[in-house]
Design a protein around this motif. Sequence first.
Motif, PDB file in Angstrom:
ATOM      1  N   ASN A 105     -13.513   7.782  -1.364  1.00 25.10           N
ATOM      2  CA  ASN A 105     -13.139   8.770  -0.261  1.00 25.10           C
ATOM      3  C   ASN A 105     -12.507   7.961   1.062  1.00 25.10           C
ATOM      4  O   ASN A 105     -12.619   8.530   2.018  1.00 25.10           O
ATOM      5  CB  ASN A 105     -14.273   9.656   0.259  1.00 25.10           C
ATOM      6  N   SER A 106     -12.011   6.760   0.731  1.00 24.10           N
ATOM      7  CA  SER A 106     -11.343   5.973   1.780  1.00 24.10           C
ATOM      8  C   SER A 106     -10.310   6.605   2.309  1.00 24.10           C
ATOM      9  O   SER A 106      -9.490   7.309   1.829  1.00 24.10           O
ATOM     10  CB  SER A 106     -10.830   4.675   0.981  1.00 24.10           C
ATOM     11  N   ALA A 107     -10.055   6.494   3.908  1.00 19.59           N
ATOM     12  CA  ALA A 107      -9.071   6.934   4.726  1.00 19.59           C
ATOM     13  C   ALA A 107      -7.590   6.082   4.066  1.00 19.59           C
ATOM     14  O   ALA A 107      -6.639   6.740   4.395  1.00 19.59           O
ATOM     15  CB  ALA A 107      -9.346   6.321   6.054  1.00 19.59           C
ATOM     16  N   TYR A 108      -7.947   5.154   3.160  1.00 19.76           N
ATOM     17  CA  TYR A 108      -6.484   4.470   2.773  1.00 19.76           C
ATOM     18  C   TYR A 108      -6.617   4.803   1.233  1.00 19.76           C
ATOM     19  O   TYR A 108      -6.412   3.944   0.279  1.00 19.76           O
ATOM     20  CB  TYR A 108      -6.643   2.979   2.853  1.00 19.76           C
ATOM     21  N   THR A 141      -2.837   3.217   0.833  1.00 16.22           N
ATOM     22  CA  THR A 141      -2.223   3.513   2.115  1.00 16.22           C
ATOM     23  C   THR A 141      -2.701   5.041   2.596  1.00 16.22           C
ATOM     24  O   THR A 141      -2.891   5.768   1.743  1.00 16.22           O
ATOM     25  CB  THR A 141      -0.775   3.503   2.129  1.00 16.22           C
ATOM     26  N   PRO A 142      -2.782   5.085   3.871  1.00 22.26           N
ATOM     27  CA  PRO A 142      -2.926   6.631   4.181  1.00 22.26           C
ATOM     28  C   PRO A 142      -1.795   7.333   4.074  1.00 22.26           C
ATOM     29  O   PRO A 142      -1.955   8.614   3.920  1.00 22.26           O
ATOM     30  CB  PRO A 142      -2.988   6.337   5.806  1.00 22.26           C
ATOM     31  N   ARG A 143      -0.715   6.864   3.884  1.00 28.44           N
ATOM     32  CA  ARG A 143       0.368   7.682   3.258  1.00 28.44           C
ATOM     33  C   ARG A 143       1.654   6.547   2.875  1.00 28.44           C
ATOM     34  O   ARG A 143       1.321   5.479   3.100  1.00 28.44           O
ATOM     35  CB  ARG A 143       1.360   8.417   4.365  1.00 28.44           C
ATOM     36  N   GLU A 144       2.430   6.866   1.943  1.00 27.14           N
ATOM     37  CA  GLU A 144       3.281   5.998   1.397  1.00 27.14           C
ATOM     38  C   GLU A 144       4.209   5.148   2.353  1.00 27.14           C
ATOM     39  O   GLU A 144       4.580   5.670   3.219  1.00 27.14           O
ATOM     40  CB  GLU A 144       4.094   6.479   0.386  1.00 27.14           C
ATOM     41  N   ARG A 145       3.910   3.870   2.245  1.00 24.59           N
ATOM     42  CA  ARG A 145       4.681   2.965   3.230  1.00 24.59           C
ATOM     43  C   ARG A 145       6.021   2.369   2.688  1.00 24.59           C
ATOM     44  O   ARG A 145       5.701   1.923   1.378  1.00 24.59           O
ATOM     45  CB  ARG A 145       3.754   1.891   3.955  1.00 24.59           C
ATOM     46  N   ARG A 161      -0.454   4.841  -5.954  1.00 24.12           N
ATOM     47  CA  ARG A 161      -0.428   4.883  -7.503  1.00 24.12           C
ATOM     48  C   ARG A 161      -1.127   3.679  -8.206  1.00 24.12           C
ATOM     49  O   ARG A 161      -1.822   3.659  -8.869  1.00 24.12           O
ATOM     50  CB  ARG A 161       0.978   5.295  -7.830  1.00 24.12           C
ATOM     51  N   GLU A 162      -0.736   2.491  -7.632  1.00 25.45           N
ATOM     52  CA  GLU A 162      -1.193   1.134  -7.799  1.00 25.45           C
ATOM     53  C   GLU A 162      -2.738   1.080  -7.609  1.00 25.45           C
ATOM     54  O   GLU A 162      -3.360   0.361  -8.358  1.00 25.45           O
ATOM     55  CB  GLU A 162      -0.374   0.018  -7.498  1.00 25.45           C
ATOM     56  N   MET A 163      -3.275   1.553  -6.482  1.00 29.71           N
ATOM     57  CA  MET A 163      -4.522   1.493  -6.278  1.00 29.71           C
ATOM     58  C   MET A 163      -5.372   2.319  -7.335  1.00 29.71           C
ATOM     59  O   MET A 163      -6.435   1.980  -7.381  1.00 29.71           O
ATOM     60  CB  MET A 163      -4.814   1.897  -4.970  1.00 29.71           C
ATOM     61  N   GLU A 164      -5.004   3.305  -7.610  1.00 29.41           N
ATOM     62  CA  GLU A 164      -5.859   4.251  -8.879  1.00 29.41           C
ATOM     63  C   GLU A 164      -5.741   3.427 -10.096  1.00 29.41           C
ATOM     64  O   GLU A 164      -6.722   3.267 -10.738  1.00 29.41           O
ATOM     65  CB  GLU A 164      -4.799   5.491  -9.076  1.00 29.41           C
TER      66      GLU A 164
END
Length: 180
Positions: A105-108, A141-145, A161-164
């Motif tokens: 549930n990270s903000a990132y 990221t909180p939104r794609e950067r 997507r990479e973090m998933e």
Amino acid sequence: MRYPRGERHQTGQATVITRRSLLLAGVALPLGACAPRSKFRHYRGPAVTSIRVYKAERRMDLMHGDRVLRSFAIELGSNPVGHKIQAGDGRTPEGSYVIDRRNPNSAYHLSIGISYPNAEDRARAAALGVDPGGDIFIHGTPRERRRDRDWTAGCIAVSNREMEEIYAMVQDGTPIHIFP
């Protein structure tokens, strides 16, 4: 009919109970069971035995032994050169740590924790009379950067997507080695 996750719905005579309603009722669920299914892919490849981060190259490799399973372009702390010394210095630590926690549930987006500070980091900070900081993660990221600059407070960032993919592949206890 699809039901929003985290709510209880009456469907005629049956009640659909979602993960959130179970959590609110105090029912324990396995780690990671609370995150939306869309954030997880089942990984069936070789186990990730270590992570190598190359700060100067802005690259992170997930390893199985000496074999690179996946490489990712990364973004670092806003002041990336050198080892993290104290809270707020904007540096990403260097050295050997382990993945010690995860936050679906990270903000990132998603995040996995790095065991910074270790005993050596705490001793160095104590000798300097400063707080070593903490809460260093690999995260989305909180939104794609755009990938044009380092921006974190000392963490290692990748696309959502990479973090998933990383979240699914890397287990708690995995060693991580961060090189200058």
